[in-house]
Motif scaffolding. Structure first.
Motif, PDB file in Angstrom:
ATOM      1  N   LYS A  70       0.857  -1.189   0.000  1.00  7.60           N
ATOM      2  CA  LYS A  70       0.000   0.000   0.000  1.00  7.60           C
ATOM      3  C   LYS A  70       0.887   1.231   0.000  1.00  7.60           C
ATOM      4  O   LYS A  70       2.067   1.174   0.363  1.00  7.60           O
ATOM      5  N   TYR A 169      -1.516   6.285  11.243  1.00 10.57           N
ATOM      6  CA  TYR A 169      -1.689   6.269   9.792  1.00 10.57           C
ATOM      7  C   TYR A 169      -0.610   7.167   9.244  1.00 10.57           C
ATOM      8  O   TYR A 169      -0.475   8.318   9.676  1.00 10.57           O
ATOM      9  N   ARG A 358     -10.353   7.145   9.779  1.00  7.60           N
ATOM     10  CA  ARG A 358      -9.189   6.629   9.058  1.00  7.60           C
ATOM     11  C   ARG A 358      -8.155   6.081  10.023  1.00  7.60           C
ATOM     12  O   ARG A 358      -7.514   5.057   9.768  1.00  7.60           O
ATOM     13  N   ILE A 363     -11.786   3.263   7.278  1.00  8.85           N
ATOM     14  CA  ILE A 363     -11.696   3.738   5.894  1.00  8.85           C
ATOM     15  C   ILE A 363     -10.258   4.197   5.668  1.00  8.85           C
ATOM     16  O   ILE A 363      -9.781   5.095   6.355  1.00  8.85           O
ATOM     17  N   GLU A 364      -9.563   3.588   4.682  1.00  5.33           N
ATOM     18  CA  GLU A 364      -8.155   3.910   4.472  1.00  5.33           C
ATOM     19  C   GLU A 364      -7.924   4.694   3.193  1.00  5.33           C
ATOM     20  O   GLU A 364      -6.797   4.827   2.737  1.00  5.33           O
ATOM     21  N   LEU A 365      -8.981   5.253   2.638  1.00  2.00           N
ATOM     22  CA  LEU A 365      -8.823   5.992   1.402  1.00  2.00           C
ATOM     23  C   LEU A 365      -7.942   7.221   1.621  1.00  2.00           C
ATOM     24  O   LEU A 365      -8.128   7.971   2.579  1.00  2.00           O
ATOM     25  N   LYS A 366      -7.007   7.432   0.735  1.00  2.00           N
ATOM     26  CA  LYS A 366      -6.093   8.564   0.880  1.00  2.00           C
ATOM     27  C   LYS A 366      -6.798   9.907   0.782  1.00  2.00           C
ATOM     28  O   LYS A 366      -6.442  10.857   1.480  1.00  2.00           O
ATOM     29  N   PRO A 367      -7.855  10.064  -0.056  1.00  2.12           N
ATOM     30  CA  PRO A 367      -8.544  11.372  -0.150  1.00  2.12           C
ATOM     31  C   PRO A 367      -9.264  11.798   1.134  1.00  2.12           C
ATOM     32  O   PRO A 367      -9.741  12.927   1.214  1.00  2.12           O
ATOM     33  N   ILE A 368      -9.326  10.870   2.091  1.00  2.46           N
ATOM     34  CA  ILE A 368     -10.000  11.226   3.339  1.00  2.46           C
ATOM     35  C   ILE A 368      -9.364  12.461   3.968  1.00  2.46           C
ATOM     36  O   ILE A 368     -10.049  13.371   4.453  1.00  2.46           O
TER      37      ILE A 368
END
Length: 932
Positions: A70, A169, A358, A363-368
């Motif tokens: 990732k 994170y 996050r 939720i691991e989405l980068k745009p978060i």
């Protein structure tokens, strides 16, 4: 065999090590001129989880690592230690110095190991805890960074050891010096801008809430803004290092700050009662979230464990989600003020909610992070719109408040005017009633003296007194309503006063065949009371007790004194008809009659008890009542009598009765003959002809009487006649008594005349106003004939004593007014003396010239001089000439004849004769005796 086995073991070790190295570094990061920096190398790292927390680096080399594949890494909340490894190779790249950046500022402890050998021999170790002292800027976050070199064609092996109970994170980024400096400059600019916004918003809301906007909701929002500011700094590891350089304490402070993200929103909900517009379950949920937030924030300082940290984050996430939904609902429903506040809170809470979701790995989405950042900025944008709304509402409320204030002021003024009108009305009515009462009681007293045995006399007396009492009660009620009744406190022997007051009811008790008992706790009790008001309280209560007690019944009066509390208690009981329990609460209402008509001993007005209660309140006391039907009633009145309570009301004036004084006064001896200068003139000023005639009948034997119909007419008569004394009514048309007094006392021609006021206004304020305007005495209607005669005689006696000032040669020499002579009269005499001195040598100077110089008629001048000096003008001028001659003789300034001519004597023999009569010696002997 044995050597062969040893070789086989060594071969296997090498094989295993090679397989490990091949596994570990199969995808090393190659650096060359084609690579763009900064470079995210998170996809090339491998991780190992040490559950025991005690594995050393040497042991880690033998462990199996996993590859996340990732562009970021997430480590959950736990006691585990996490190892991260990566290898970097410089493929003939000219850059040798690199920066490795761990993109998470909330690292509790990060150990960096680097070596140019795969077996990590000769490694370099750098330990970095949560950053405190090594910060670039106080208000800029700082991710852990490590600087190292890689020579061309060299491979470096790097291990990271993460020791942290927090969830993480982050990313691992590689920088050159140039890219790192550019990154830090951009980071400084971005965070500097955000910090500026944070400081500006915080400063603005605090100033507005303290000095401009007084609204509770806005002040609570200011509290939320303060918490939100430190919440933001807690996420960036700025808050902790602001307060301490100890890493362990700094990480706890950081948690306290970012865990309070929803605290202000919850407080706002409860304190502004917005949530009460919803079912109560929401109120309980908000309270529960606040309780959990405070609990986790507190327990971390005593027991820093991962499960408390994670519990705090769970509370933050769930409460933020709940508040977001609730605020969205309030916004959609447009509940009261909640709309603009709700939008602000929603954007701020969404930012915190996404970051923590996050962090938990949900939720691991980068745009978060980017979305959270935009929500954070949106909070500021709507804050500006919100402020505009707040200012508009504030101005509108200010306008409404000013209008309401103006309306209230106008209403208050109207109420005051109404109170004044009512007070004036009752005062006028009282005055009008007192006037015929005066005309009744005055002649009636003369009839009583003439026919003392007439049985109708007591009947008329009782009803006259009754009528006067009712008039006084009406006037007192009006003054109480207007707030004009003030305590008039003086020190008295209370026991003696009450014994005398209650003794007047003994004859009533005997005539009604009622047993009247009196009890006093001590023979003497001194204290501070208002005798007039206590008199009305006791008289009303005793009158009621006798009124409703049948023949053969009992009335008791008891007085107690509490030395510890400095209070007096009066208890008045009777065995009369009593009051029904349902009527007790109404007995203090005006015009309320608690008794039935057939049970009344005589008719009442229903204002007595109302007056009593209000008088007790004016005296800072308390009144209670107990009563049973057909058994009797008990009233208890408790009053403070100590100096401390009445310190602001105790004045130098002590109102004493004139009864003893009047009885000792002797009426002025009549005179038979009047002449122009020696006549005793009395001016009566009253708009009521009957009053004028009655006063004339009292004084016409002893005085020459002049009458005036009102104040204006009285001024003209006073200037023309210059009377010896004036009796004036207070309330008159065209010019009232106060204005009449003011005009006369300011005029040199009449300033010396004593004035007695007749008035129905018996309060202290009216008397003080009259005294300040120059009134010499007050007599209250209806008045006693003997008292009025005594007052007039006393004033004239005082005036006669003051004349001695100007008969004394020593006082003439000083020519200074006596303290008892008013300033206008003093200036008048001084001016007369100055004019005489200007014409001292003129033997023809006399009354006509002096009157012209003084701008007075000869009559006015003669009476004024006579009243002030008890001398004729001729005597006054001659005596002053002789006084000046005596001064010149004492100074030996010339011959006797020269001095005689100098002071206005044409005849030396006449001068010697009158000087001998005045000084008892001849001028020559006077000179000799004063020159020795």
């Amino acid at each position: 065999m044995i050597p062969a086995m040893k070789k086989l073991k060594e071969f296997l070790k090498v094989l295993v090590l090679c397989s490990i190295l091949f596994e570990v570094y199969a995808q090393e990061v190659t650096l060359d001129s084609t690579v763009k920096f900064p470079l995210n190398i998170s996809t090339s790292i491998e991780t190992f989880q040490d559950a025991s927390g005690s594995v050393s680096l040497e042991e880690v080399l033998k462990k199996s690592f996993s590859k996340p594949n990732k562009d970021h890494f997430v480590f959950p909340y736990s006691d585990n230690i996490y190892w991260v490894r990566v290898s970097l190779k410089n493929n003939t790249f000219h850059v040798k110095e690199f920066y490795l950046l761990w993109s998470n500022p909330l690292v509790e402890q990060l150990d960096f190991y680097i070596s140019d050998r795969a077996d990590m021999k000769d490694f370099k170790h750098v330990e970095q805890k949560i950053i405190t002292k090594e910060r670039d800027k106080k208000f800029i976050d700082q991710d852990p960074r490590f600087i190292f070199k890689i020579e061309p064609n060299q491979t470096r092996y790097i291990y990271f050891k993460l020791t942290s109970k927090r969830g993480h994170y982050g990313e691992l980024r590689l920088h050159t010096r140039e890219s790192f400096q550019k990154f830090r400059m951009d980071d400084f600019a971005s965070q500097g801008f955000l910090n500026g916004l944070m400081f500006f918003r915080l400063f603005l809301v605090l100033v507005l809430s303290f000095f401009i906007i007084k609204d509770l909701s806005f002040r609570l929002y200011s509290l939320y803004t303060l918490l939100r500011t430190f919440n933001y700094w807690g996420y960036l590891n700025i808050a902790g290092p602001l307060f301490t350089d100890q890493p362990d304490m700094a990480k706890k402070i950081d948690f306290l700050c970012y865990n309070s993200a929803t605290l202000g929103a919850g407080i706002f909900l409860i304190a502004t009662f917005t949530v009460q517009k919803l079912p109560k379950v929401h109120l309980y949920l908000v309270g529960l979230f606040l309780l959990f937030t405070v609990f986790f924030s507190s327990v971390i300082f005593f027991d820093y464990q991962w499960y408390w940290l994670k519990g705090g984050v769970y509370t933050l996430v769930f409460s933020a989600g709940y508040y977001i939904l609730l605020y969205i609902f309030l916004t959609v429903k447009n509940v009261a003020f909640a709309r603009y506040y709700s939008i602000l809170f929603t954007f701020g809470l969404l930012s915190s909610f996404l970051l923590n979701v996050r962090l938990l790995g949900w939720i691991e989405l980068k745009p978060i992070y980017t979305l959270s950042y935009y929500f954070f900025l949106a909070e500021f944008v709507f804050f500006v719109i919100f402020l505009g709304r707040i200012f508009r509402n504030t101005e509108r409320n200010k306008t409404l408040t000013e209008r309401q204030l103006k309306f209230n002021i106008e209403q208050n003024n109207k109420l005051k005017e109404l109170d004044n009108l009512k007070t004036t009305f009752f005062t006028n009515i009282s005055h009008e009633i007192r006037t015929p009462l005066t005309l009744i009681t005055g002649p009636f007293q003369q009839l009583a003296e003439k026919y003392p045995s007439d049985k109708l006399i007591p009947l008329i007396q009782r009803n006259t007194d009754r009528l006067l009492t009712l008039v006084n009660q009406i006037l007192d009620i009006s003054k109480l309503e207007a707030g004009q009744m003030k305590p008039e406190i003086a020190n008295h022997n209370i026991t003696e006063y009450l014994r005398t007051l209650t003794s007047s009811f003994i004859s009533l008790a005997e005539s009604r065949k009622i047993d009247f008992e009196r009890s006093f706790s001590s023979t003497e009790t001194y204290g501070f009371i208002d005798r007039d008001k206590v008199d009305k309280i006791v008289t009303n209560l005793l009158s009621n007790a006798f009124k409703f007690t049948p023949q053969g019944g009992k009335v008791s009066f008891e007085k107690y004194f509490d030395a510890s509390k400095k209070r007096m208690t009066i208890v008045i009981s009777d065995t009369g008809i009593g009051i029904e329990s349902e009527k007790l609460s109404k007995i203090y209402d005006r015009f309320y009659q608690a008794d039935d008509a057939q049970n009344r001993s005589f008719e009442g007005t229903g204002i007595g008890l109302a007056l009593v209660k209000e008088l007790v309140e004016v005296l800072k006391g308390k009144i209670t009542v107990e009563s049973q039907k057909d058994e009797g009633t008990t009233f208890s009145v408790e009053l403070p009598i100590d100096r401390l309570t009445w310190k602001d009301f105790i004045g130098p004036i002590n109102e004493n009765s004139y009864q003893n004084t009047v009885s000792k006064q002797q009426v002025q001896t009549p005179t038979e003959n009047f002449d122009s200068e020696n006549d005793q003139i009395l001016l009566i000023v009253d708009d009521n002809e009957d009053i004028r005639n009655y006063v004339r009948s009292i004084f016409e034997i002893d005085y020459k009487i002049v009458e005036a119909r009102n104040g204006k007419d009285g001024v003209e008569k006073a200037i023309e006649q210059v009377p010896d004394i004036i009796i004036s009514d207070l309330m008159m048309p065209e010019m009232d008594g106060l204005e009449f007094c003011k005009v006369l006392k300011a005029d040199a021609r009449t300033s010396h005349i004593p004035i007695v006021m007749l008035t129905a206004k018996a309060n202290v304020e009216s008397r003080i106003e009259g005294y300040e305007l120059g009134a010499d005495d007050y007599v209250i209607k209806p008045f006693n004939k003997n008292e009025l005669q005594a007052r007039v005689k006393n004033l004239l006696d005082v005036r006669a004593k003051l004349r001695q000032k100007y008969e004394s040669k020593e006082q003439q020499e000083s020519a200074e007014p006596d303290a008892k002579v008013n300033e206008v009269d003093g200036r008048f005499i001084q001016k007369v003396i100055e004019i005489i001195d200007e014409h001292l040598s003129d033997s023809q100077f006399g009354i006509d010239q002096l009157a012209d110089e003084m701008l007075l008629s000869t009559t006015q001048l003669r009476r004024k001089i006579k009243v002030l000096t008890n001398q004729t003008i001729v005597e006054f001028i001659r005596n002053h000439r002789l006084h000046k001659a005596a001064q010149l003789l004492s100074q030996n300034t010339g011959t006797i004849s020269e001095i005689a001519y100098q002071v206005g004597f044409d005849s030396l023999s006449y001068f010697s004769k009158v000087f001998q009569e005045s000084y008892g010696v001849s001028p020559s002997d006077y000179r000799v005796s004063n020159l020795k």
